[in-house]
Design a protein around this motif. Structure first.
Motif, mmCIF file in Angstrom:
data_model
loop_
_atom_site.group_PDB
_atom_site.id
_atom_site.type_symbol
_atom_site.label_atom_id
_atom_site.label_comp_id
_atom_site.label_asym_id
_atom_site.label_seq_id
_atom_site.Cartn_x
_atom_site.Cartn_y
_atom_site.Cartn_z
ATOM 1 N N CYS A 214 0.825 -1.212 0.000
ATOM 2 C CA CYS A 214 0.000 0.000 0.000
ATOM 3 C C CYS A 214 0.857 1.259 0.000
ATOM 4 O O CYS A 214 1.684 1.453 0.886
ATOM 5 C CB CYS A 214 -0.910 0.043 1.228
ATOM 6 N N SER A 215 0.618 2.135 -0.960
ATOM 7 C CA SER A 215 1.198 3.477 -0.901
ATOM 8 C C SER A 215 0.144 4.507 -0.491
ATOM 9 O O SER A 215 0.486 5.670 -0.237
ATOM 10 C CB SER A 215 1.798 3.871 -2.246
ATOM 11 N N PHE A 216 -1.125 4.074 -0.424
ATOM 12 C CA PHE A 216 -2.205 4.976 -0.013
ATOM 13 C C PHE A 216 -3.215 4.182 0.802
ATOM 14 O O PHE A 216 -3.566 3.047 0.445
ATOM 15 C CB PHE A 216 -2.901 5.592 -1.226
ATOM 16 N N GLU A 217 -3.689 4.788 1.890
ATOM 17 C CA GLU A 217 -4.707 4.168 2.730
ATOM 18 C C GLU A 217 -5.738 5.210 3.124
ATOM 19 O O GLU A 217 -5.416 6.396 3.267
ATOM 20 C CB GLU A 217 -4.070 3.542 3.979
ATOM 21 N N CYS A 218 -6.965 4.788 3.254
ATOM 22 C CA CYS A 218 -8.049 5.679 3.671
ATOM 23 C C CYS A 218 -8.806 5.027 4.813
ATOM 24 O O CYS A 218 -9.252 3.883 4.698
ATOM 25 C CB CYS A 218 -8.993 5.968 2.507
ATOM 26 N N TYR A 219 -8.922 5.769 5.894
ATOM 27 C CA TYR A 219 -9.619 5.298 7.103
ATOM 28 C C TYR A 219 -10.700 6.306 7.450
ATOM 29 O O TYR A 219 -10.497 7.528 7.318
ATOM 30 C CB TYR A 219 -8.628 5.187 8.258
#
Length: 298
Positions: free
Chosen positions: A250-255
């Motif tokens: 993962c280079s991007f995560e959304c929480y």
């Protein structure tokens, strides 16, 4: 690199306490000086803060393990912060409750935290005003005596009410896959807050949500937006296709949960030798007049 006039002054803010106020003709940023590094406020001049801020620090981790790490343990507080991945308790939950130092640069400011005794890492964020954008150079230095494998991890804790638009990978790889999707144990694929679009993944923050939601991706476009009725936060960074990233690539995560949404970017995993520094750059921009539909089509 085009630079603009920058104003830097220390202020006593009614919400954030003793802060560094950093402004140019377009933007206002607030940086707490008694803890961090945090950028607790980001807005257009005279505009509303797009970052979440927990004024009452009601969202506070508790328990013996947290209390042993600092006077009050780690607090969410909000804003933008620099962590290191992979996430692990208690390693990544250092309380960041010590004063930071700063110096003015030609294009902005350089922020430096004290070395973390738990991790033997020291963090810096350099804020640069470049044209209509703000560049953030995140630096993590190994100040210990042994090699550490880690990755700079930038977290933007967004104010409630936003909608994240995350473009899908479009590179044609023929018979081979071109993207991954990483899920956490609490993530539900049928969560009503998410739209799995062909061109983009759209995630809405909802104050009525009863559980958290999180995804991670190999985000080759290197762009995401968080859309509000009056302003949109645009985020850019570089994804390196051949690199090895944390959390399964993962280079991007959304929480998101009932309080806020996080747009998170990650650098590749690296083995830092003693004294070695690794960098990770993000670029921010605030725009008005855009809609979710506009970003779906990018």
């Amino acid at each position: 690199m085009t630079t603009v006039m920058v104003s830097v002054q220390t202020v006593d803010h009614e919400l954030y306490g003793k802060c560094l106020s950093v402004e140019n003709e377009t933007y206002t940023l607030m940086v707490p000086l008694d803890y961090g590094i945090r950028i607790i406020h980001f807005s257009l001049r005279e505009g509303c803060n797009v970052f979440f801020y927990d004024a009452n620090e009601a969202i506070t981790q508790s328990g013996d393990a947290f209390e042993k790490m600092g006077s009050d343990g780690w607090k969410l507080r909000g804003g933008h912060r620099l962590w290191t991945s992979p996430e692990a308790f208690p390693r990544t939950y250092a309380p960041d409750d010590q004063p930071i130092t700063w110096s003015k640069t030609e294009a902005g400011v350089l922020l430096t935290s004290a070395p973390e005794p738990w991790t033997h890492l020291q963090k810096q964020i350099e804020i640069r005003f470049v044209g209509e954008e703000v560049e953030l150079i995140h630096r993590v230095t190994n100040v210990g005596a042994w090699t550490i494998e880690t990755a700079p991890w930038s977290l933007n804790v967004m104010a409630p009410g936003g909608t994240a638009v995350i473009p899908q990978v479009s590179r044609d790889t023929g018979l081979l896959p071109n993207r991954n999707l990483i899920l956490w144990p609490y993530t539900k694929m049928n969560d009503e807050r998410v739209e799995w679009g062909n061109d983009a993944i759209v995630i809405k923050q909802s104050q009525d949500a009863d559980q958290a939601f999180k995804i991670g991706i190999n985000h080759e476009p290197g762009f995401a937006a968080c859309v509000y009725p009056d302003v949109t936060f645009e985020l850019r960074y570089e994804h390196k296709p051949e690199a090895v990233y944390p959390d399964g690539g993962c280079s991007f995560e959304c929480y998101t949960n009932e309080h806020m949404m996080e747009l998170e970017t990650l650098a590749p995993l690296e083995k830092l030798e003693p004294g070695q520094t690794v960098e990770h750059k993000e670029t921010w921009k605030l725009v008005t007049g855009q809609t979710v539909s506009h970003y779906r089509q990018l």
